[in-house]
Design a protein around this motif. Structure first.
Motif, mmCIF file in Angstrom:
data_model
loop_
_atom_site.group_PDB
_atom_site.id
_atom_site.type_symbol
_atom_site.label_atom_id
_atom_site.label_comp_id
_atom_site.label_asym_id
_atom_site.label_seq_id
_atom_site.Cartn_x
_atom_site.Cartn_y
_atom_site.Cartn_z
ATOM 1 N N PHE A 115 -37.126 -15.089 43.876
ATOM 2 C CA PHE A 115 -37.328 -15.712 45.192
ATOM 3 C C PHE A 115 -38.429 -16.761 45.121
ATOM 4 N N TRP A 116 -39.598 -16.390 44.556
ATOM 5 C CA TRP A 116 -40.717 -17.332 44.502
ATOM 6 C C TRP A 116 -40.453 -18.454 43.511
ATOM 7 N N LYS A 117 -39.650 -18.179 42.490
ATOM 8 C CA LYS A 117 -39.268 -19.255 41.554
ATOM 9 C C LYS A 117 -38.508 -20.343 42.310
ATOM 10 N N HIS A 118 -37.547 -19.915 43.133
ATOM 11 C CA HIS A 118 -36.778 -20.874 43.941
ATOM 12 C C HIS A 118 -37.704 -21.605 44.904
ATOM 13 N N SER A 119 -38.590 -20.860 45.561
ATOM 14 C CA SER A 119 -39.462 -21.441 46.586
ATOM 15 C C SER A 119 -40.436 -22.458 45.998
ATOM 16 N N ILE A 120 -41.058 -22.095 44.883
ATOM 17 C CA ILE A 120 -42.027 -22.996 44.244
ATOM 18 C C ILE A 120 -41.313 -24.205 43.656
ATOM 19 N N ALA A 121 -40.102 -23.995 43.133
ATOM 20 C CA ALA A 121 -39.305 -25.128 42.624
ATOM 21 C C ALA A 121 -38.993 -26.104 43.752
ATOM 22 N N CYS A 122 -38.629 -25.567 44.913
ATOM 23 C CA CYS A 122 -38.313 -26.419 46.061
ATOM 24 C C CYS A 122 -39.553 -27.209 46.477
ATOM 25 N N GLY A 123 -40.717 -26.540 46.503
ATOM 26 C CA GLY A 123 -41.954 -27.229 46.852
ATOM 27 C C GLY A 123 -42.323 -28.312 45.851
ATOM 28 N N THR A 124 -42.139 -27.999 44.581
ATOM 29 C CA THR A 124 -42.480 -28.957 43.514
ATOM 30 C C THR A 124 -41.580 -30.182 43.581
ATOM 31 N N ILE A 125 -40.282 -29.958 43.746
ATOM 32 C CA ILE A 125 -39.335 -31.084 43.833
ATOM 33 C C ILE A 125 -39.608 -31.908 45.094
ATOM 34 N N ALA A 126 -39.868 -31.214 46.213
ATOM 35 C CA ALA A 126 -40.148 -31.918 47.473
ATOM 36 C C ALA A 126 -41.381 -32.806 47.322
ATOM 37 N N ARG A 127 -42.418 -32.284 46.663
ATOM 38 C CA ARG A 127 -43.645 -33.059 46.454
ATOM 39 C C ARG A 127 -43.357 -34.290 45.591
ATOM 40 N N ASN A 128 -42.546 -34.116 44.552
ATOM 41 C CA ASN A 128 -42.235 -35.239 43.670
ATOM 42 C C ASN A 128 -41.325 -36.267 44.348
ATOM 43 N N LEU A 129 -40.428 -35.811 45.203
ATOM 44 C CA LEU A 129 -39.600 -36.747 45.993
ATOM 45 C C LEU A 129 -40.506 -37.572 46.912
ATOM 46 N N ALA A 130 -41.460 -36.883 47.561
ATOM 47 C CA ALA A 130 -42.387 -37.578 48.472
ATOM 48 C C ALA A 130 -43.270 -38.560 47.701
ATOM 49 N N THR A 131 -43.716 -38.138 46.517
ATOM 50 C CA THR A 131 -44.554 -39.011 45.684
ATOM 51 C C THR A 131 -43.784 -40.264 45.277
ATOM 52 N N SER A 132 -42.499 -40.086 44.961
ATOM 53 C CA SER A 132 -41.681 -41.243 44.542
ATOM 54 C C SER A 132 -41.515 -42.246 45.682
ATOM 55 N N ARG A 133 -41.663 -41.772 46.908
ATOM 56 C CA ARG A 133 -41.599 -42.648 48.083
ATOM 57 C C ARG A 133 -42.987 -43.200 48.452
ATOM 58 N N ARG A 134 -43.994 -42.793 47.656
ATOM 59 C CA ARG A 134 -45.391 -43.188 47.930
ATOM 60 C C ARG A 134 -45.887 -42.679 49.283
ATOM 61 N N GLU A 135 -45.455 -41.488 49.642
ATOM 62 C CA GLU A 135 -45.963 -40.853 50.861
ATOM 63 C C GLU A 135 -47.420 -40.431 50.644
ATOM 64 N N VAL A 136 -48.186 -40.360 51.724
ATOM 65 C CA VAL A 136 -49.566 -39.864 51.618
ATOM 66 C C VAL A 136 -49.565 -38.359 51.904
ATOM 67 N N ASN A 137 -50.634 -37.684 51.478
ATOM 68 C CA ASN A 137 -50.791 -36.241 51.733
ATOM 69 C C ASN A 137 -49.529 -35.456 51.344
ATOM 70 N N VAL A 138 -49.146 -35.570 50.085
ATOM 71 C CA VAL A 138 -47.872 -34.957 49.655
ATOM 72 C C VAL A 138 -47.942 -33.433 49.570
ATOM 73 N N GLU A 139 -49.138 -32.844 49.726
ATOM 74 C CA GLU A 139 -49.225 -31.376 49.655
ATOM 75 C C GLU A 139 -48.426 -30.713 50.767
ATOM 76 N N ARG A 140 -48.298 -31.378 51.912
ATOM 77 C CA ARG A 140 -47.535 -30.751 53.007
ATOM 78 C C ARG A 140 -46.069 -30.567 52.610
ATOM 79 N N PHE A 141 -45.554 -31.461 51.775
ATOM 80 C CA PHE A 141 -44.167 -31.329 51.307
ATOM 81 C C PHE A 141 -44.057 -30.133 50.359
ATOM 82 N N PHE A 142 -45.065 -29.970 49.512
ATOM 83 C CA PHE A 142 -45.077 -28.827 48.588
ATOM 84 C C PHE A 142 -45.090 -27.517 49.370
ATOM 85 N N VAL A 143 -45.953 -27.436 50.387
ATOM 86 C CA VAL A 143 -46.106 -26.190 51.141
ATOM 87 C C VAL A 143 -44.860 -25.904 51.991
#
Length: 289
Positions: A115-143
């Motif tokens: 369960f947490w593997k899926h959840s952390i993977a989703c957070g990690t990918i979301a953060r990297n998607l946001a980073t690729s868009r040059r979003e600010v404060n990307v930690e909210r996407f991870f969380v």
């Protein structure tokens, strides 16, 4: 066919019963108050975090992990607050805190490692998607990504028998699990997760993407965040990163893909980067102490 569950299990009752048993650690409320207080200093906020030694260790390891990629070593919470930011660190503290709340779910109902593997993977990918868009404060996407299936834990704890039946029904009928939940209960785990976060007074830029990640068109305040979590979740399903109750890959909402607006050609690089970060982030967040 009428389902007796609908009479017994309402969303409000599920949320009320959960928040009376499970609450965020008191330190998180104090942390939130300190961050929102105009006269609080970074030292004040740092003192609250360092009261929890296990959390302090995890946050410092995260700050020094490939997820953040800082070039100089982050060796204190004060430095982490300065580099990462107070709101962002609070969000990371939230994610780490929630992982410790729901205990005792039977492994044969929901394997927590997976369960947490899926959840952390989703957070990690979301953060990297946001980073690729040059979003600010990307930690909210991870969380938000990390907590997107929080409602699944609530339901496994509150109505384990019904969850077991729904998981079997989804698998046997080859139907999407959240669709089975909606058909059976009138709501799904995403709605439950969003409602719990709202009850815990978690900011809407995390609560709404959690609540709407299966139906991103329903997001009113944070459609971009919701679209990114929606896409990250689908990538996790397709790549089989862990398991949190969904047997099949949900369809991608075209409006969410359009809103995220990254070229298809970037996806493989984002996934590769996320895979490299996932193992270390998972190890940091799931270690004891």
């Amino acid at each position: 066919m009428a389902h007796p569950d609908r009479d017994r299990i309402s969303l409000d009752r599920l949320v009320e019963e959960t928040v009376t048993v499970y609450s965020l650690p008191f330190f998180y409320e104090r942390l939130n108050e300190a961050i929102n207080h105009p006269r609080s200093s970074i030292a004040d906020i740092g003192r609250i975090i360092t009261e929890d030694q296990g959390l302090t260790a995890r946050i410092l390891k995260l700050a020094n992990s490939p997820l953040f990629g800082y070039h100089s070593r982050v060796d204190s919470i004060t430095r982490a607050l300065t580099i990462i930011g107070t709101q962002q660190l609070r969000d990371l503290a939230l994610a780490a805190s929630v992982m410790g709340i729901f205990k005792g779910i039977p492994e044969d109902l929901m394997g927590m490692t997976s369960f947490w593997k899926h959840s952390i993977a989703c957070g990690t990918i979301a953060r990297n998607l946001a980073t690729s868009r040059r979003e600010v404060n990307v930690e909210r996407f991870f969380v938000a990504g990390m907590l997107h299936d929080l409602g699944q834990l609530v339901m496994c704890t509150a109505i384990p028998g019904t969850v077991r039946e729904m998981l079997e029904e989804s698998r046997d009928n080859e139907s999407l699990h959240f669709a089975t939940e909606r058909r059976r209960l009138g709501f799904d785990h995403a709605t439950v997760g969003g409602a719990i976060l709202k009850k815990w007074k978690i900011p809407p830029n995390i609560a709404e993407p959690v609540a709407c990640h299966h139906i991103p068109a329903k997001a009113e305040q944070f459609p971009l965040e919701t679209s990114i979590i929606h896409l990250a979740d689908i990538i996790c399903q397709a790549m089989e990163f862990g398991f949190s109750g969904e047997w099949y890959v949900p369809p991608l909402a075209t409006e969410a893909w359009d809103r995220v607006g990254i070229p298809v050609s970037m996806l493989s690089a984002i996934i590769r980067q996320s895979e490299q970060q996932l193992e270390e982030t998972f190890a940091i967040l799931t270690e004891n102490g």
